[in-house]
Scaffold this motif. Structure first.
Motif, mmCIF file in Angstrom:
data_model
loop_
_atom_site.group_PDB
_atom_site.id
_atom_site.type_symbol
_atom_site.label_atom_id
_atom_site.label_comp_id
_atom_site.label_asym_id
_atom_site.label_seq_id
_atom_site.Cartn_x
_atom_site.Cartn_y
_atom_site.Cartn_z
ATOM 1 N N SER A 77 -4.250 -27.905 -6.699
ATOM 2 C CA SER A 77 -5.004 -29.325 -6.551
ATOM 3 C C SER A 77 -6.141 -29.540 -7.411
ATOM 4 O O SER A 77 -6.446 -30.709 -7.957
ATOM 5 C CB SER A 77 -5.594 -29.259 -4.831
ATOM 6 N N GLY A 88 -0.072 -32.862 4.304
ATOM 7 C CA GLY A 88 -0.766 -31.566 3.944
ATOM 8 C C GLY A 88 -0.812 -30.266 4.538
ATOM 9 O O GLY A 88 -0.570 -29.329 4.367
ATOM 10 N N MET A 146 2.984 -29.188 3.450
ATOM 11 C CA MET A 146 2.605 -28.315 2.412
ATOM 12 C C MET A 146 1.973 -27.149 2.878
ATOM 13 O O MET A 146 2.907 -25.889 2.390
ATOM 14 C CB MET A 146 1.563 -28.991 1.587
ATOM 15 N N TYR A 157 8.460 -31.944 5.427
ATOM 16 C CA TYR A 157 7.647 -32.087 4.113
ATOM 17 C C TYR A 157 8.482 -33.139 3.221
ATOM 18 O O TYR A 157 7.907 -34.127 2.584
ATOM 19 C CB TYR A 157 7.300 -30.862 3.502
ATOM 20 N N TYR A 179 -2.358 -35.246 -2.934
ATOM 21 C CA TYR A 179 -3.055 -35.158 -1.597
ATOM 22 C C TYR A 179 -2.371 -34.209 -0.700
ATOM 23 O O TYR A 179 -3.190 -33.677 0.073
ATOM 24 C CB TYR A 179 -3.147 -36.449 -1.184
ATOM 25 N N ALA A 180 -1.359 -33.924 -0.775
ATOM 26 C CA ALA A 180 -0.579 -32.889 -0.028
ATOM 27 C C ALA A 180 -1.221 -31.398 -0.342
ATOM 28 O O ALA A 180 -1.502 -30.708 0.587
ATOM 29 C CB ALA A 180 0.874 -32.864 -0.224
ATOM 30 N N LEU A 181 -1.493 -31.264 -1.758
ATOM 31 C CA LEU A 181 -2.017 -29.910 -2.117
ATOM 32 C C LEU A 181 -3.317 -29.865 -1.787
ATOM 33 O O LEU A 181 -3.863 -28.815 -1.306
ATOM 34 C CB LEU A 181 -1.705 -29.642 -3.687
ATOM 35 N N ILE A 197 -4.979 -31.267 0.645
ATOM 36 C CA ILE A 197 -5.272 -31.014 2.091
ATOM 37 C C ILE A 197 -4.790 -29.477 2.668
ATOM 38 O O ILE A 197 -5.534 -28.937 3.249
ATOM 39 C CB ILE A 197 -4.372 -32.032 3.003
ATOM 40 N N ALA A 198 -3.632 -29.300 1.772
ATOM 41 C CA ALA A 198 -3.200 -27.730 2.108
ATOM 42 C C ALA A 198 -4.441 -26.747 1.628
ATOM 43 O O ALA A 198 -4.462 -25.721 2.163
ATOM 44 C CB ALA A 198 -1.972 -27.528 1.314
#
Length: 328
Positions: free
Chosen positions: A57, A86, A90, A179, A198-200, A202-203
């Motif tokens: 990220s 996320g 993810m 996902y 943004y998925a990365l 939040i993950a």
């Protein structure tokens, strides 16, 4: 990354979509062998998952900030969407898979996770009310059967597997499928790289909140700040860039052009690629049934290619229509 943008509605679009996913599957397979090396060196799966999404990220943010800052802009009303993608997408893909392999054999975990194309297809038919062509059904069956043979599941007593591990494996398939489908939904409004970043992000926030509690480690970013050897850091960075940012980006670019069902079928190339890599570099033998499985998976993808299906509901086309309408 700019070269992956949606350009037109020509017949080459599906080909590019399949190519992107195939390249992503290749990178995932190679990074899998790299992760195995790190596990043997004492790096835990949870540490690697945390470092993977956190560093990915950060690096993707820096790249977008320098080259395509416009892709960092999202609407406040979509924050909840990215939180769900996320965490439930993810982060859960990693968590459920790692929990599965902690309870059952890796081959069984892979087999269960790659039931995702079936779940995605069922979602399309039952929830989204979409028609499923006979060729897509045949491709799904061929890919699943091929995956079963490639991972050597016929050597496993599937009925005696640890029940908890099977549940985690099926949850992994649901997370991967969700996902894919949910990511496709976001790409109707945003560029695939925006959705991925943004998925990365939040993950990463999720992992750095949960992981210290899971391992009784006091500070966040514990695995990222840990003192690894230069060799370990080299492989970690390799997995971050070539095992996370690029393959997930390519997978999303594929969904952007051919949608989640076809992309998930194509992604079953990953265990085939891993088997070939092991055969070439680790001198692990491939049985005739495994070779047959590889042929089935490749045949399933070729079947989709021969149909040259162009879907007017692909995220790329929906965004193009929306942008045209706004310009008008």
């Amino acid at each position: 990354m700019q070269g992956f943008e949606f350009m037109d509605q020509s017949a080459s679009i599906p080909k590019r979509g399949y190519l992107y996913v195939a390249l992503g599957a290749l990178l995932w397979a190679i990074s899998g062998s790299s992760a195995k090396f790190l596990f043997q060196q004492g790096v835990t799966p949870f540490d690697l998952a945390q470092a993977r999404v956190t560093l990915a990220s950060v690096l993707l943010f820096l790249w977008l900030l320098l080259h395509r800052p416009s892709l960092l802009r999202i609407s406040y009303k979509d924050i909840a969407y990215f939180v769900v993608l996320g965490v439930a997408g993810m982060a859960m893909v990693h968590l459920t898979y790692f929990l599965a392999i902690s309870k059952i054999k890796v081959a069984a975990a892979i087999l269960l996770q790659y039931q995702a194309p079936v779940l995605i297809a069922l979602y399309g038919v039952i929830v989204a009310k979409e028609n499923l062509t006979r060729y897509t059904v045949l491709a799904i069956l061929g890919a699943i059967a091929g995956c079963y043979l490639v991972v050597g599941a016929y050597n496993l007593d599937l009925l005696t597997l640890n029940r908890e591990g099977v549940i985690y494996g099926l949850l992994s398939a649901m997370a991967f499928g969700g996902y894919s489908v949910y990511g496709e939904r976001g790409m109707r409004r945003y560029d695939p790289w925006t959705v991925l970043f943004y998925a990365l992000l939040i993950a990463a926030i999720f992992w750095n909140s949960v992981h210290p509690l899971w391992n009784a480690a006091p500070p966040p970013f514990a695995s990222v700040l840990r003192s690894y050897s230069p060799v370990q850091w080299a492989w970690i960075l390799y997995i971050v860039v070539l095992g996370t940012i690029l393959p997930f980006g390519l997978y999303f670019q594929g969904i952007n052009l051919i949608r989640s069902t076809r992309a998930s079928i194509t992604a079953t190339l990953e265990p085939i690629t891993a088997g070939v890599i092991s055969y070439i570099f680790l001198r692990e033998s491939l049985s005739s049934l495994q070779i047959l499985g590889a042929i089935l998976v490749i045949g399933a993808i070729v079947l989709l290619q021969l149909r040259q299906e162009y879907d007017d509901k692909t995220p790329a086309l929906i965004r193009a229509r929306s942008n045209t309408a706004k310009a008008a």
